[in-house]
Every structure is written in C-alpha cells, then in structure tokens.
Design an enzyme around this catalytic site. Sequence first.
Site, PDB file in Angstrom:
ATOM      1  N   LYS A  96       0.839  -1.212   0.000  1.00 13.88           N
ATOM      2  CA  LYS A  96       0.000   0.000   0.000  1.00 13.88           C
ATOM      3  C   LYS A  96       0.868   1.255   0.000  1.00 13.88           C
ATOM      4  CE  LYS A  96      -2.909   0.864   3.583  1.00 13.88           C
ATOM      5  NZ  LYS A  96      -2.685   2.241   4.106  1.00 13.88           N
ATOM      6  N   SER A  97       1.860   1.308   0.872  1.00 13.20           N
ATOM      7  CA  SER A  97       2.715   2.503   0.934  1.00 13.20           C
ATOM      8  C   SER A  97       3.392   2.760  -0.405  1.00 13.20           C
ATOM      9  CB  SER A  97       3.791   2.322   2.005  1.00 13.20           C
ATOM     10  OG  SER A  97       3.210   2.313   3.282  1.00 13.20           O
TER      11      SER A  97
ATOM     12  N   GLY B 113      -5.169   8.172   5.341  1.00 11.37           N
ATOM     13  CA  GLY B 113      -4.252   9.150   5.930  1.00 11.37           C
ATOM     14  C   GLY B 113      -3.052   9.385   5.030  1.00 11.37           C
TER      15      GLY B 113
ATOM     16  N   SER C 255       7.046   9.392  11.980  1.00 12.02           N
ATOM     17  CA  SER C 255       5.936   9.190  11.047  1.00 12.02           C
ATOM     18  C   SER C 255       6.398   9.391   9.622  1.00 12.02           C
ATOM     19  CB  SER C 255       4.790  10.166  11.364  1.00 12.02           C
ATOM     20  OG  SER C 255       3.957  10.303  10.234  1.00 12.02           O
TER      21      SER C 255
ATOM     22  N   GLN D 156       4.531   9.543   7.149  1.00 12.32           N
ATOM     23  CA  GLN D 156       3.612  10.439   6.438  1.00 12.32           C
ATOM     24  C   GLN D 156       4.046  11.887   6.602  1.00 12.32           C
ATOM     25  OE1 GLN D 156      -0.352   9.369   7.665  1.00 12.32           O
ATOM     26  NE2 GLN D 156      -0.224   7.361   6.699  1.00 12.32           N
TER      27      GLN D 156
ATOM     28  N   ASP E 266       1.734  -0.983  11.906  1.00 14.53           N
ATOM     29  CA  ASP E 266       0.422  -1.439  11.428  1.00 14.53           C
ATOM     30  C   ASP E 266       0.109  -2.879  11.831  1.00 14.53           C
ATOM     31  OD1 ASP E 266      -0.042   1.033  10.297  1.00 14.53           O
ATOM     32  OD2 ASP E 266       0.783   0.466   8.352  1.00 14.53           O
TER      33      ASP E 266
ATOM     34  N   ARG F 121      -6.575   2.305  18.084  1.00 14.07           N
ATOM     35  CA  ARG F 121      -6.307   0.855  18.017  1.00 14.07           C
ATOM     36  C   ARG F 121      -5.964   0.242  19.371  1.00 14.07           C
ATOM     37  NH1 ARG F 121      -3.411   0.541  12.026  1.00 14.07           N
ATOM     38  NH2 ARG F 121      -5.386   0.486  10.890  1.00 14.07           N
TER      39      ARG F 121
ATOM     40  N   ARG G 134      -7.585  -3.119   9.684  1.00 12.66           N
ATOM     41  CA  ARG G 134      -6.601  -3.998  10.338  1.00 12.66           C
ATOM     42  C   ARG G 134      -7.196  -4.691  11.573  1.00 12.66           C
ATOM     43  NH1 ARG G 134      -2.550  -3.497   6.859  1.00 12.66           N
ATOM     44  NH2 ARG G 134      -2.033  -1.408   6.177  1.00 12.66           N
TER      45      ARG G 134
HETATM   46  C1  S3P Z   1       2.293   4.958   6.162  1.00 11.83           C
HETATM   47  C2  S3P Z   1       2.870   5.327   7.338  1.00 11.83           C
HETATM   48  C3  S3P Z   1       2.373   4.923   8.665  1.00 11.83           C
HETATM   49  C4  S3P Z   1       1.396   3.747   8.562  1.00 11.83           C
HETATM   50  C5  S3P Z   1       0.414   3.920   7.454  1.00 11.83           C
HETATM   51  C6  S3P Z   1       1.123   4.063   6.116  1.00 11.83           C
HETATM   52  C7  S3P Z   1       2.883   5.443   4.897  1.00 11.83           C
HETATM   53  O1  S3P Z   1       1.709   6.019   9.251  1.00 11.83           O
HETATM   54  O2  S3P Z   1       0.724   3.573   9.786  1.00 11.83           O
HETATM   55  O3  S3P Z   1      -0.442   2.800   7.383  1.00 11.83           O
HETATM   56  O4  S3P Z   1       2.601   4.870   3.831  1.00 11.83           O
HETATM   57  O5  S3P Z   1       3.660   6.407   4.949  1.00 11.83           O
HETATM   58  P1  S3P Z   1       2.543   7.124  10.074  1.00 11.83           P
HETATM   59  O6  S3P Z   1       3.597   7.613   9.190  1.00 11.83           O
HETATM   60  O7  S3P Z   1       1.587   8.214  10.428  1.00 11.83           O
HETATM   61  O8  S3P Z   1       3.049   6.384  11.280  1.00 11.83           O
END
Ligand code: S3P
Length: 423
Positions: free
Chosen positions: A13-14, A85, A157, A159, A305, A336, A378
């Site tokens: 997914k990422s 997110g 993070s 993200q 995750d 969670r 999840r």
């Molecule tokens: C992700 C980063 C993680 C993860 C999310 C996917 C990403 O979140 O929990 O499912 O693809 O960059 P955080 O960066 O907020 O921890």
Amino acid sequence: MTAPLEIRVPGDKSLSHRALICAALATGRSRVRDILQSADVHSTAGVLRALRVAVPALSGDITIEARGARAMHAPSADLDCGNSGTTTRLMAGVAAGCAFRSRFIGDASLSKRPMRRVARPLIAMGARVEIESGDGLPMAIEGGALRSIAWSSETASAQIKSAILLAGVVGGVEVEVTEPSRSRDHTERMLRSLGARVDVEGTRVRLEPVGKLAPLDVRVPSDPSSAAFLIALATLLQAAPINVPNVCLNPTRTGFFDVLRAMGAAVIIEEGPDQGGEPTGAVRASHAELRAVSVNESQVPSMIDELPLLACVGARAHGATEIRGAAELRVKESDRIATVVSNLRLVGASADELPDGLVVTGSMTPLRGRVVTHGDHRIAMAFGVLGALPGNEIEIDDPGCVAVSYPAFWDDLARVTRTLAVR
Ligand code: S3P
C-alpha cells in the site's frame, strides 16, 4: 515435511501511493505494475485525477504520462481522501507547492485524525494551511513558492516526513527532516531511484533541490503488512506451512516477523531480488508454540500497522505480551489500543489498556463474540485470523472494511482454512 501452501498477497500500500504520486511529479511516461487496487489507493488516484493528472483506471499494468507538479490544475471540487491518511498527508505536501487552493476532506474516521502535525512544517515552508476545526479535516491548503526547512518531527511518522520531502520536490528547495526514530523510508528510496539526491544520516534525511524527476518503471512487491496476517495464521494453525512470495522486505517494515520469531515462531525469509530500490523475498511460516513478548518504543515504527495483529497473536501465546511506546496507535484508523483491548475482552480474552500500549495474557480457551471494528480494516483482519482458528467463533461487524488495503482477504483466509483442512 508437508509442502507449503503458497499465497500471493496484493501490492504494498505505501509503495502504491508513492508510485502514483511520484509518477505524477515526474516528467515523462511512467509504468507501474502490480499496484494495489484497494480503496486507499483509489483515493490517491482520485485526488491526482482531480488535479488533472492523467491517471488511468487502476490495473496490473498502468502507464502515467505526466509533466510534473507545474502541470497540475486547481481542483474544481474538494479532494476526497476517503479513509486514507497516507493520501491526505502526502498529497498535502504536494499541494503546498502548487499555486492554487485545495481543500481536503475524508470519511468520518479520517476527519478525526490529526493533521496539524503535517500542517505545521508546511506552514513553516510558506504554505497557507487552514484546519477548519480541531485538528482534523477539512483542511484547506493555499500553496505557492516554498522555502527550505530543517524540521524536527516529534513523531516517527513516514507520512509527516514524506509530506515534507514531497513539498521539497515540488518547491525545488532543500529540506531536512529529523525523526525520533526511523520510520519507513519508501519515499526516500523511490525519489533516489528517480534521480533525486537524498542523504540519510541516522534519523536525519536531507533532500537536495530537485530539478526534474525521471519517470518510474516499477513493479510493486507484495505488502508485508498484508502478508503478516497469513504468516500469523500459519504460526497459530496446527496445519501445513504457508509461503508468501515476493514480499517487500524493507527493514523499516519487517519488525513483526522479527518479533514473531522472538516468540518462538518458525518464520523463514528467503531473500529475492531488489525491486525499484526495495529488497524483496519470500516469507514462510509453520506452526509453533508461542511465548509472550515485550515490544518497546524503538521497535514500534517497523511494525506499527501490525500491532493489532500482534495483540491477537498474544492472546494465543504463553504468558503476558506487552506493547509499550505505541501511543500513535490511538490516532490510526481507529483508536487501536482501545479497539483491540475492548474486542479481545469481548471475545473472552484477557487484555488491558496502557496509556501508550496494552497487555494481553494468552490462553487456549475458545474465543467467541461479535467484533466491533469501527470500520478499521486492520482490526477486522487481525480478529479474522483469530476467528479462523478451530474452536473460535468470531463474527466481524463490518467485514467489507478490508477493502481499504486487502480486498481479497476473506477469500484468501477461506482458501487457507479450506486447503489446510483437507490435507
Ligand atoms: C504509512 C505510514 C504509517 C502507517 C500507514 C502508512 C505510509 O503512518 O501507519 O499505514 O505509507 O507512509 P505514520 O507515518 O503516520 O506512522
């Protein structure tokens, strides 16, 4: 020894989000194979289309012809990020460098998730970001010329880090991000493979100003976070081994497999080739008796995750499994910590919340009840694994929510239990 049952899980997914976004920021024709076709990735594709990037319908082999962020257009409607997110925060970084206004919206769960953590660095870079109320969506971004930044993030993070790196790419400025510990580094690897200079020193990442990004040609390996459910199942079921081929084995993602091994599981990794700058390989597991484990803050980012799944696995291990330093779990698709503990108790397991984690004591008593997922994919899949064990009767209130990351999960789970039952 019984031959393992081979199950291929969908694309990471990422990496799928990043492949679409990097293809849109590149100049030229990109090719992406084996992209994850799930609700979250559809959200990123939809947001890019709203900015008039020519993203085709998702399939196993897509090409995207793009001319960088300068060719993006102001959206004529709100950017709907659904439950994702990653879409919101990564695209916020892109929008910060675009000379127009974008307004991000999402579903009820996403609207509650914290956005100031990404707004603050983007504001420091020169974007105007308006969060309409509290800390969640809707969030409007008025982008434009950006300045260089050296940001110290309070949270590990990917993200937040990726939003800053992508803003740096679009703005053509140098950016530096330091995290308390290392989060997943897919953005760094992908940008580097497209010609950007990204230097990493410990937990500090520096991106030099980027001119043009080269187009990408990538095959997305399978998602270790999806593979984790089947590997956990192979460990808990007294049946044949399961082999999941071609999994992304980036070390910032494989913490769950390491912890499972520390619990006594027979998890074997067979290294394969690198794909687009990411290590890959097969992950195989067979049944083992498990003992409890303690997970601390430094281990959390590499298995963030998978922690709901680890808690469910802990419900079948000898002793008390403890997860600490994981307060981030409270701001995921659901809280969670609360969701896992309340559902473990609901089905008859012994679990307690900690402010930053949880404790679960394992037992072999049958687990029964109807799990309340709060629409969190999840949670549905972690309890789906427990529900697949003989003697347990677990119903999931919203099985369809797995569409966010692993649409065929229930089919794959049924295939495992059916195939292994007749052997
Ligand atoms: C992700 C980063 C993680 C993860 C999310 C996917 C990403 O979140 O929990 O499912 O693809 O960059 P955080 O960066 O907020 O921890």
